[in-house]
Design a protein around this motif. Structure first.
Motif, PDB file in Angstrom:
ATOM      1  N   GLU A 182      14.070  -0.860  11.221  1.00  0.00           N
ATOM      2  CA  GLU A 182      15.566  -0.358  11.559  1.00  0.00           C
ATOM      3  C   GLU A 182      15.527  -0.468  13.142  1.00  0.00           C
TER       4      GLU A 182
ATOM      5  N   ASN B  74       8.632  -3.284   6.531  1.00  0.00           N
ATOM      6  CA  ASN B  74       9.991  -3.380   6.751  1.00  0.00           C
ATOM      7  C   ASN B  74      10.210  -1.639   7.515  1.00  0.00           C
ATOM      8  N   LYS B  75      11.548  -0.143   7.702  1.00  0.00           N
ATOM      9  CA  LYS B  75      11.239   0.303   8.680  1.00  0.00           C
ATOM     10  C   LYS B  75      11.443  -0.443  10.249  1.00  0.00           C
TER      11      LYS B  75
ATOM     12  N   ARG C   2       1.029  -1.096  -0.189  1.00  0.00           N
ATOM     13  CA  ARG C   2      -0.290  -0.213   0.099  1.00  0.00           C
ATOM     14  C   ARG C   2       1.127   1.207   0.011  1.00  0.00           C
ATOM     15  N   PRO C   3       0.825   2.397  -0.511  1.00  0.00           N
ATOM     16  CA  PRO C   3       1.358   3.958  -0.363  1.00  0.00           C
ATOM     17  C   PRO C   3       2.160   3.984   1.291  1.00  0.00           C
ATOM     18  N   ASN C   4       3.251   4.665   0.987  1.00  0.00           N
ATOM     19  CA  ASN C   4       4.216   4.870   1.924  1.00  0.00           C
ATOM     20  C   ASN C   4       4.844   3.714   2.341  1.00  0.00           C
ATOM     21  N   VAL C   5       4.897   2.922   1.945  1.00  0.00           N
ATOM     22  CA  VAL C   5       5.146   1.366   2.868  1.00  0.00           C
ATOM     23  C   VAL C   5       7.143   1.382   2.980  1.00  0.00           C
ATOM     24  N   GLY C   6       7.127   2.024   1.743  1.00  0.00           N
ATOM     25  CA  GLY C   6       9.052   2.166   1.514  1.00  0.00           C
ATOM     26  C   GLY C   6       9.036   1.072   0.226  1.00  0.00           C
ATOM     27  N   LYS C   7       8.740   0.783  -0.960  1.00  0.00           N
ATOM     28  CA  LYS C   7       8.866   0.808  -2.053  1.00  0.00           C
ATOM     29  C   LYS C   7       9.577   1.517  -2.520  1.00  0.00           C
ATOM     30  N   SER C   8       9.124   2.368  -3.087  1.00  0.00           N
ATOM     31  CA  SER C   8      10.163   3.472  -3.605  1.00  0.00           C
ATOM     32  C   SER C   8      11.786   3.571  -3.453  1.00  0.00           C
ATOM     33  N   THR C   9      11.720   3.595  -1.621  1.00  0.00           N
ATOM     34  CA  THR C   9      12.704   3.983  -0.976  1.00  0.00           C
ATOM     35  C   THR C   9      13.750   1.958  -1.567  1.00  0.00           C
TER      36      THR C   9
ATOM     37  N   ALA D  19       3.831   1.116  -7.935  1.00  0.00           N
ATOM     38  CA  ALA D  19       3.105   2.921  -7.096  1.00  0.00           C
ATOM     39  C   ALA D  19       1.428   2.454  -7.352  1.00  0.00           C
TER      40      ALA D  19
ATOM     41  N   SER E 248      15.117  -2.737   6.713  1.00  0.00           N
ATOM     42  CA  SER E 248      15.053  -0.827   6.682  1.00  0.00           C
ATOM     43  C   SER E 248      15.382  -0.704   4.885  1.00  0.00           C
ATOM     44  N   ALA E 249      14.477  -0.190   4.504  1.00  0.00           N
ATOM     45  CA  ALA E 249      14.941  -0.176   3.151  1.00  0.00           C
ATOM     46  C   ALA E 249      15.864   1.474   2.912  1.00  0.00           C
ATOM     47  N   ALA E 250      15.375   2.191   4.154  1.00  0.00           N
ATOM     48  CA  ALA E 250      16.400   3.401   4.441  1.00  0.00           C
ATOM     49  C   ALA E 250      17.542   3.052   4.528  1.00  0.00           C
TER      50      ALA E 250
END
Ligand SMILES: Nc1nc2c(ncn2[C@@H]2O[C@H](COP(=O)(O)OP(=O)(O)OP(=O)(O)O)[C@@H](O)[C@H]2O)c(=O)[nH]1
Ligand SMILES: [Mg+2]
Length: 442
Positions: free
Chosen positions: A122, A119-120, A10-17, A58, A145-147
């Protein structure tokens, strides 16, 4: 063939990251070309020497039914259907949401291998952050952690595990040029292929390797043998090719990757689109030899012809290493010259570059223009040798070479291409900072 990894969530989970992280190392190998914008939804990544295709879907929403969301959802559906592995991202900070459950249900129905990625994560305890997501019934949740990159390497290793590493094809058969004919829907790919094959009979039957492989079709033209890669938007129906309704970016990328020479077909009656440019960008990124065929030239007047040439120079300037031909697949005009350029591009891509001449060319380039100093670093280049074909790779040895700017890399590329008269293939420069032979390393 490279496996295709598709990112869903879903949006904002960090796919693009995650997408950026998965494709970054690979992009860094290719010098930035002015005017080249990469499609941020499709990319190639690598871990060690294993490469894979990554797709960021996306806007995937199993409940969206209309409008632009619907359009994007369709693209995503297609990517999901063509995925070798799906990475389903959820947000470890937000926890499980009903929307995640809907997507999970949808993904389970695809029957494709799904990896559940939390994700996220960390700074969080692995067991705790994952606990929430076991109920999705998609196996053990994998915290990353994608970031920050935590867990990403292990994730990729796990995902790639079932796929055999590509072997270099160097059987005699590999000496037959493999050609992919690619382009947007309706530009005239199938007309061109049929004009190309003409009355010539197809000299063997289809050779499907595994089901994941593209179909290769051997043919002969003007006494030379070729293999045509059956591509996206093109399927053989009996003796002729026809366009299939669904254009597939993934299949296009796979065809580009499996070929030696790509013929990029454009439509002179249409504007050059972002999609054309993105396909061109992939061809360049993959280092493939290229011939551009601007089709339907018979259907446009002089004014339009001038306009399209300007448009091409502006939007596809980064493909200037390739020959551009203005053709009419329908009338059969220009097909012969396209094949001449295919031969030339293949020869250039496979050329052997003699070491002494490479080094002489390098030295002449250095005299003309030395690499700029970067702070306290002064890059020094000593000699060059060839490191590969298709694309030709020139390995330059020296010191402090990590400080050479992209503009200088392009200058070197151009210099080698001019010196060796390489037409129709990109060329790569690779730097090797050599060990000082007088320093013992034990
Ligand atoms: N703390 C933390 N934040 C992250 C991580 N990965 C991504 N983010 C943040 O989450 C937000 C959304 O990230 P995106 O990568 O844009 O998410 P997306 O899934 O592509 O979103 P859509 O394209 O809208 O569907 C951004 O603010 C990122 O910086 C991570 O590993 N840890
Ligand atoms: Mg995104």
């Amino acid at each position: 063939m490279k496996p295709t990894i598709v990112l869903v969530g879903r949006p904002n989970v960090g796919k693009s990251t995650l997408f950026n992280r998965l494709t970054k190392t690979r992009d860094a190998l290719v010098a930035d070309q002015p005017g080249l914008t990469r499609d941020r939804h499709y990319g190639v990544g690598r871990v060690g020497d294993r490469e894979y295709i990554v797709v960021d879907t996306a806007g995937f929403d199993p409940v969206a039914k209309a409008g632009i969301m619907h359009e994007m959802a369709q693209q995503a559906e297609q990517a999901i259907a063509e995925a070798d592995a799906l990475l389903f991202l959820v947000d470890g900070r937000v926890g499980l949401t009903p929307h995640d459950e809907q997507i999970a249900a949808r993904l389970r129905r695809t029957g494709r291998p799904v990896h559940l990625v939390v994700n996220k994560a960390e700074g969080m305890q692995r067991g705790l952050v994952a606990a929430d997501f076991h109920s999705l019934g998609l196996g053990a949740p994998l915290p990353v952690s994608a970031a920050h990159g935590d867990g990403v390497k292990d994730l990729v290793d796990l995902v790639l595990e079932p796929f055999p590493a590509d072997e270099e094809p160097d059987e005699p058969e590999a000496k037959v040029p493999r050609i992919a004919i690619v382009g947007r829907p309706n530009v005239g790919k199938s007309t061109l292929v049929n004009a190309l094959l003409g009355e010539e009979r197809v000299i063997a039957f289809d050779l499907p390797g595994t089901t994941r492989d593209a179909i290769a079709i051997p043919f002969e033209r003007g006494g030379r043998r070729y293999t045509l890669i059956d591509t996206a938007g093109l399927r053989r129906r009996g003796k002729i090719f026809e366009a299939i309704e669904k254009f597939s970016v993934i299949k296009t990328l796979q065809a580009i990757e499996q070929s030696n020479v790509v013929v990029l077909v454009l439509d002179a009656t249409q504007e050059i689109s972002d999609q054309d440019a993105h396909i061109g960008g992939f061809i360049l990124d993959e280092g493939r030899a290229l011939v551009v065929a601007v089709n339907k030239w018979d259907a446009v007047d002089d004014y339009r012809r001038e306009r399209i040439k300007e448009d091409l120079a502006r939007k596809l300037g980064f493909l200037s290493f390739a020959r551009f031909h203005y053709i009419s697949a329908l009338k059969g005009s220009g097909v012969g010259v396209v094949m001449k350029s295919v031969d030339a591009a293949y020869a250039a891509a496979m050329t052997n570059l003699a070491t002494p001449r490479l080094t002489r060319t390098l030295q002449a380039a250095l005299v003309k223009q030395a690499p700029p100093r970067h702070g306290i670093f002064r890059p020094k280049m000593r000699y060059a040798h060839q490191g590969g074909n298709n694309p030709p790779v020139v390995v330059v040895h020296g010191s402090a070479l990590e400080h050479v700017p992209a503009s200088y890399v392009r200058f070197l590329e151009r210099t080698f291409m001019d010196a060796f008269k390489l037409q129709g293939t990109p060329l790569r420069i690779q730097f090797k900072t050599s060990h000082n032979p007088y320093v013992r390393k034990d």
